[in-house]
Design an enzyme around this catalytic site. Structure first.
Site, mmCIF file in Angstrom:
data_model
loop_
_atom_site.group_PDB
_atom_site.id
_atom_site.type_symbol
_atom_site.label_atom_id
_atom_site.label_comp_id
_atom_site.label_asym_id
_atom_site.label_seq_id
_atom_site.Cartn_x
_atom_site.Cartn_y
_atom_site.Cartn_z
ATOM 1 N N THR A 1 -3.716 -10.823 4.555
ATOM 2 C CA THR A 1 -3.271 -12.211 3.913
ATOM 3 C C THR A 1 -2.222 -12.583 4.870
ATOM 4 O O THR A 1 -1.910 -13.865 5.086
ATOM 5 C CB THR A 1 -2.536 -11.434 2.434
ATOM 6 O OG1 THR A 1 -3.477 -11.016 1.801
ATOM 7 C CG2 THR A 1 -1.887 -12.935 1.717
ATOM 8 N N GLY A 2 -1.416 -11.884 5.572
ATOM 9 C CA GLY A 2 -0.383 -12.001 6.526
ATOM 10 C C GLY A 2 -0.945 -12.882 7.543
ATOM 11 O O GLY A 2 -0.554 -13.984 8.077
ATOM 12 N N CYS B 1 4.192 0.986 2.094
ATOM 13 C CA CYS B 1 3.543 0.701 3.303
ATOM 14 C C CYS B 1 4.039 1.878 4.615
ATOM 15 O O CYS B 1 3.547 1.614 5.543
ATOM 16 C CB CYS B 1 4.435 -0.730 3.767
ATOM 17 S SG CYS B 1 6.491 -0.763 3.235
ATOM 18 N N GLU C 1 5.966 -9.103 6.557
ATOM 19 C CA GLU C 1 6.096 -7.657 6.497
ATOM 20 C C GLU C 1 4.671 -7.161 6.137
ATOM 21 O O GLU C 1 4.371 -7.442 4.831
ATOM 22 C CB GLU C 1 7.073 -7.121 5.213
ATOM 23 C CG GLU C 1 8.446 -7.496 5.777
ATOM 24 C CD GLU C 1 9.206 -6.401 6.635
ATOM 25 O OE1 GLU C 1 8.414 -5.511 7.269
ATOM 26 O OE2 GLU C 1 10.405 -6.688 6.998
ATOM 27 N N GLU D 1 -5.321 0.991 7.496
ATOM 28 C CA GLU D 1 -4.606 1.520 6.474
ATOM 29 C C GLU D 1 -5.355 2.116 5.314
ATOM 30 O O GLU D 1 -6.338 1.284 4.625
ATOM 31 C CB GLU D 1 -3.743 0.099 6.013
ATOM 32 C CG GLU D 1 -2.720 0.585 4.931
ATOM 33 C CD GLU D 1 -1.722 -0.648 4.754
ATOM 34 O OE1 GLU D 1 -2.390 -1.668 4.330
ATOM 35 O OE2 GLU D 1 -0.426 -0.708 4.617
ATOM 36 N N GLY E 1 2.946 -7.919 2.187
ATOM 37 C CA GLY E 1 1.733 -7.709 1.810
ATOM 38 C C GLY E 1 0.680 -7.322 2.780
ATOM 39 O O GLY E 1 1.138 -6.787 3.897
ATOM 40 N N GLU F 1 -0.060 -10.710 -8.853
ATOM 41 C CA GLU F 1 -0.661 -10.910 -10.332
ATOM 42 C C GLU F 1 -0.572 -9.597 -10.883
ATOM 43 O O GLU F 1 -1.098 -9.517 -12.118
ATOM 44 C CB GLU F 1 -2.070 -11.697 -10.104
ATOM 45 C CG GLU F 1 -2.990 -10.959 -9.139
ATOM 46 C CD GLU F 1 -2.672 -11.557 -7.671
ATOM 47 O OE1 GLU F 1 -1.725 -11.967 -7.091
ATOM 48 O OE2 GLU F 1 -3.450 -11.352 -6.758
ATOM 49 N N LYS G 1 6.926 -15.726 -6.078
ATOM 50 C CA LYS G 1 5.419 -15.353 -6.333
ATOM 51 C C LYS G 1 5.068 -13.989 -6.528
ATOM 52 O O LYS G 1 4.991 -13.272 -5.555
ATOM 53 C CB LYS G 1 4.532 -16.036 -5.213
ATOM 54 C CG LYS G 1 3.188 -16.814 -5.854
ATOM 55 C CD LYS G 1 2.317 -15.689 -6.865
ATOM 56 C CE LYS G 1 1.199 -14.805 -5.805
ATOM 57 N NZ LYS G 1 0.724 -13.864 -6.579
HETATM 58 P P1 NAD Z 1 -1.669 -8.714 -0.678
HETATM 59 O O1 NAD Z 1 -1.582 -9.490 0.667
HETATM 60 O O2 NAD Z 1 -3.103 -8.712 -1.257
HETATM 61 O O3 NAD Z 1 -0.918 -9.538 -1.634
HETATM 62 C C1 NAD Z 1 0.661 -9.721 -1.437
HETATM 63 C C2 NAD Z 1 1.002 -11.280 -2.285
HETATM 64 O O4 NAD Z 1 0.252 -12.141 -1.289
HETATM 65 C C3 NAD Z 1 0.682 -11.204 -3.660
HETATM 66 O O5 NAD Z 1 1.662 -11.928 -4.452
HETATM 67 C C4 NAD Z 1 -0.652 -11.984 -3.448
HETATM 68 O O6 NAD Z 1 -0.848 -12.819 -4.745
HETATM 69 C C5 NAD Z 1 -0.335 -12.942 -2.625
HETATM 70 N N1 NAD Z 1 -1.477 -13.651 -1.818
HETATM 71 C C6 NAD Z 1 -2.760 -13.239 -1.793
HETATM 72 N N2 NAD Z 1 -3.420 -14.087 -1.186
HETATM 73 C C7 NAD Z 1 -2.647 -14.849 -0.686
HETATM 74 C C8 NAD Z 1 -2.883 -16.218 0.238
HETATM 75 N N3 NAD Z 1 -4.030 -16.571 0.578
HETATM 76 N N4 NAD Z 1 -1.916 -17.223 0.387
HETATM 77 C C9 NAD Z 1 -0.560 -16.423 0.060
HETATM 78 N N5 NAD Z 1 -0.416 -15.420 -0.602
HETATM 79 C C10 NAD Z 1 -1.400 -14.709 -0.993
HETATM 80 O O7 NAD Z 1 -1.068 -7.205 -0.716
HETATM 81 P P2 NAD Z 1 -1.037 -6.234 -1.760
HETATM 82 O O8 NAD Z 1 -2.356 -5.486 -1.908
HETATM 83 O O9 NAD Z 1 -0.378 -6.937 -2.873
HETATM 84 O O10 NAD Z 1 0.062 -5.297 -1.322
HETATM 85 C C11 NAD Z 1 -0.204 -4.145 -0.310
HETATM 86 C C12 NAD Z 1 -0.166 -4.407 1.061
HETATM 87 O O11 NAD Z 1 1.261 -4.665 1.468
HETATM 88 C C13 NAD Z 1 -0.353 -3.035 1.859
HETATM 89 O O12 NAD Z 1 -1.137 -3.848 3.053
HETATM 90 C C14 NAD Z 1 0.923 -2.761 2.524
HETATM 91 O O13 NAD Z 1 1.119 -2.240 3.711
HETATM 92 C C15 NAD Z 1 1.653 -4.093 2.433
HETATM 93 N N6 NAD Z 1 3.191 -3.703 2.397
HETATM 94 C C16 NAD Z 1 3.860 -4.116 3.469
HETATM 95 C C17 NAD Z 1 5.352 -3.690 3.480
HETATM 96 C C18 NAD Z 1 6.149 -3.758 4.555
HETATM 97 O O14 NAD Z 1 7.427 -4.040 4.400
HETATM 98 N N7 NAD Z 1 5.660 -3.753 5.771
HETATM 99 C C19 NAD Z 1 5.820 -3.219 2.033
HETATM 100 C C20 NAD Z 1 4.958 -3.040 1.127
HETATM 101 C C21 NAD Z 1 3.761 -3.215 1.221
#
Ligand code: NAD
Length: 490
Positions: free
Chosen positions: A227-228, A279, A245, A378, A223, A174, A171
């Site tokens: 969301t996590g 991140c 992560e 963050e 992410g 978007e 996935k």
């Molecule tokens: P996000 O959580 O908005 O989205 C990440 C993914 O999750 C996308 O594909 C999104 O469509 C999906 N998603 C959104 N809502 C969801 C739901 N309800 N259920 C399941 N999936 C869902 O994050 P983002 O804005 O795309 O990325 C930035 C974030 O990622 C920052 O917080 C950053 O710190 C984190 N990040 C962490 C690491 C790490 O390794 N720890 C690495 C890179 C980025």
């Protein structure tokens, strides 16, 4: 329009709407993808579940060969992939070339690690027995990826998942699905049908059905924290294997013995790569009180010379942010800090010369403290808040005064300071004198709210393998302790 990839075929699926993919440097649409639905997610789960039956029986050697073939094809399509990644993601070409190298090398690394071993043999209780620990694939893994490193963060999941014998549903974000779709089309099309699937769309609409489905035992997610947390709460009743992560608020401590010019360059790289959207971006900087102004002057002088622009321009140091909402967040953090007494030394605004694109000037600030959002939450943007410390012990306390624990950096030539830092800082990666450099064999991941998953290294493979203990007796005779108790020699 680009499409989903389900059971070895590109398809529009059941979508009636599409999602435009925007170039963040120009705000123009590049292309579009179907807005996937639950039906598409279910079709992909079905395909991956069916494919798993035979994929798990494919030899590790054959899987490794397919992964090497993938990396070979990637090298042939390097320029095309890097260009598309730059267009949809925004960061400068050299940073996308580096992301591309990670993609290729992660495949090669796990191709070999996957055929190295699949468990161990234990000393058995009796000579007529064999005790084995067997490592097995889980089945279908959902790989949910963010937009900041669409291919690198995909590879860190996809390569170990495949090497371990799982089938997958990707996935993509978007915001950045195009380079992943191109990757499948050009480099991953030789895997058997259903082994690799991709569903486009919004998280709630296509990823949540995967999180909730009984036939998807592993959810590998990178992410945001919010969301996590949502994924964790949805998956908890099903006891799924969660690989999370999440975000960070990484600190960088400059020790008293450091050189100011070196510190300025190291800090700028750590804080501003990918416009601060890593991140592990440095988001809190601690400088020794005795040399605070000297370090600050060097940092401001260096940052002022960095050039903002589209990622494809060779002169660009810093590209746009990924979208308007991400720029708004940095602006809010800066504004809040200024309202509470912080001082902006450079940046703190959108560049006047670039009227299109989600650009924000790299921003150096002083007079910050831990009550401000910019030092606690963050920011995920090009902000460099500088705070002074009295003693090295105090600097370590500042670093640990944080809900996240992804990475932490130190600049020093003093081994004693380095030892205290590497042992006492609560973070998954410690960088001393070389910020943000990863290693294929070194596990990457966080502590505390950054999530406990690990990618890369043997730990990264283990995230996609289940452990089974097999106890095998070769002698077909009853044991003395079997029923009935009463007659057993009493
Ligand atoms: P996000 O959580 O908005 O989205 C990440 C993914 O999750 C996308 O594909 C999104 O469509 C999906 N998603 C959104 N809502 C969801 C739901 N309800 N259920 C399941 N999936 C869902 O994050 P983002 O804005 O795309 O990325 C930035 C974030 O990622 C920052 O917080 C950053 O710190 C984190 N990040 C962490 C690491 C790490 O390794 N720890 C690495 C890179 C980025």
């Amino acid at each position: 329009m680009q499409l989903h990839y389900i059971n070895g075929k590109f398809t529009r699926g059941s979508a009636t709407e599409s999602i435009e993919v925007i170039n963040p440097a120009t705000e123009d649409a590049i292309d579009s993808v179907p807005r996937g639905t639950e039906k598409d997610a279910l079709a992909a789960i079905d395909a991956a579940k069916n494919a798993f039956k035979s994929w798990r029986r494919v030899s590790a050697n054959a899987r490794a060969e397919m992964m090497h073939e993938a990396s070979h094809k990637m090298k042939q399509h390097r320029d095309e992939i890097v260009r598309l990644l730059t267009l949809e993601q925004g960061k400068p070409v050299p940073e996308n070339e580096e992301e591309f190298e990670w993609l290729v090398n992660t495949f090669e690394y796990y191709a070999e690690l996957g055929r190295h071993e699949r468990g161990r043999v234990l000393p058995s209780g009796e000579y007529s027995q064999l005790n084995m620990v067997i490592k097995e694939p889980f089945g279908v893994a959902a790989l949910i990826v963010p937009w900041n490193y669409p291919l690198l963060l995909l590879a860190w999941k996809l390569a170990p998942a495949l090497a371990a014998g799982n089938t997958v549903i990707i996935k993509p974000s978007e915001l950045t699905p195009l380079s992943t779709i191109l990757l499948i089309e050009k480099c991953l099309d030789h895997f058997p049908e259903g082994v690799i699937n991709l569903v486009n769309g919004f998280g709630k609409e296509v990823a949540e059905p995967m999180v909730l489905h009984r036939d998807v035992p592993v959810i590998a997610f990178t992410g945001s924290l919010a969301t996590g947390q949502r994924i964790a709460s949805l998956a908890a009743p099903m006891m799924k294997k969660l690989h999370l992560e999440l975000g960070g608020k990484d600190a960088f401590v400059i020790a008293e013995d450091a050189d100011p010019e070196l510190a300025a360059r190291a800090l700028s790289y750590a804080a501003l790569t990918n416009a601060g959207q890593v991140c592990t971006s440095t988001e809190r900087i601690y400088l020794p009180k005795k040399r605070f102004s000297e370090f600050t002057e060097a940092i401001v002088a260096f940052v002022k010379d960095l050039r903002l622009g589209p990622g494809l321009e060779p002169s660009t140091d810093i590209g746009p942010m990924a979208g308007a909402i991400y720029r708004d967040k940095v602006e809010d953090h800066v504004k809040d800090a200024v309202a509470a007494g912080a001082k902006v030394l450079t940046g703190g605004r959108r560049p006047e010369k670039l009227d299109k694109g989600y650009f924000y000037e790299p921003t150096v600030m002083t007079n910050v403290n831990h009550s401000m959002r910019i030092m606690r939450e963050e920011t995920f943007g090009p902000a460099m808040p500088l705070m002074e410390y009295d003693s090295f012990e105090q600097a370590v306390d500042y670093v640990n005064d944080c809900d996240f624990g992804l990475g932490a950096c130190l600049l020093t030539q003093d081994p004693m300071r380095a030892k205290i830092f590497l042992e006492e800082v609560k973070a998954g990666t410690i960088w001393i004198n070389d910020p943000l450099t990863d290693n294929y064999a070194g596990p990457f991941g966080g502590m505390k709210l950054s999530g406990g998953a690990r990618e890369l290294g043997i730990e990264g493979l283990e995230e996609f393998r289940e452990t089974k203990h097999v106890h095998w007796e070769f002698n077909s005779a009853p044991k003395s302790w079997w029923y009935p108790y009463g007659k057993n020699g009493q």
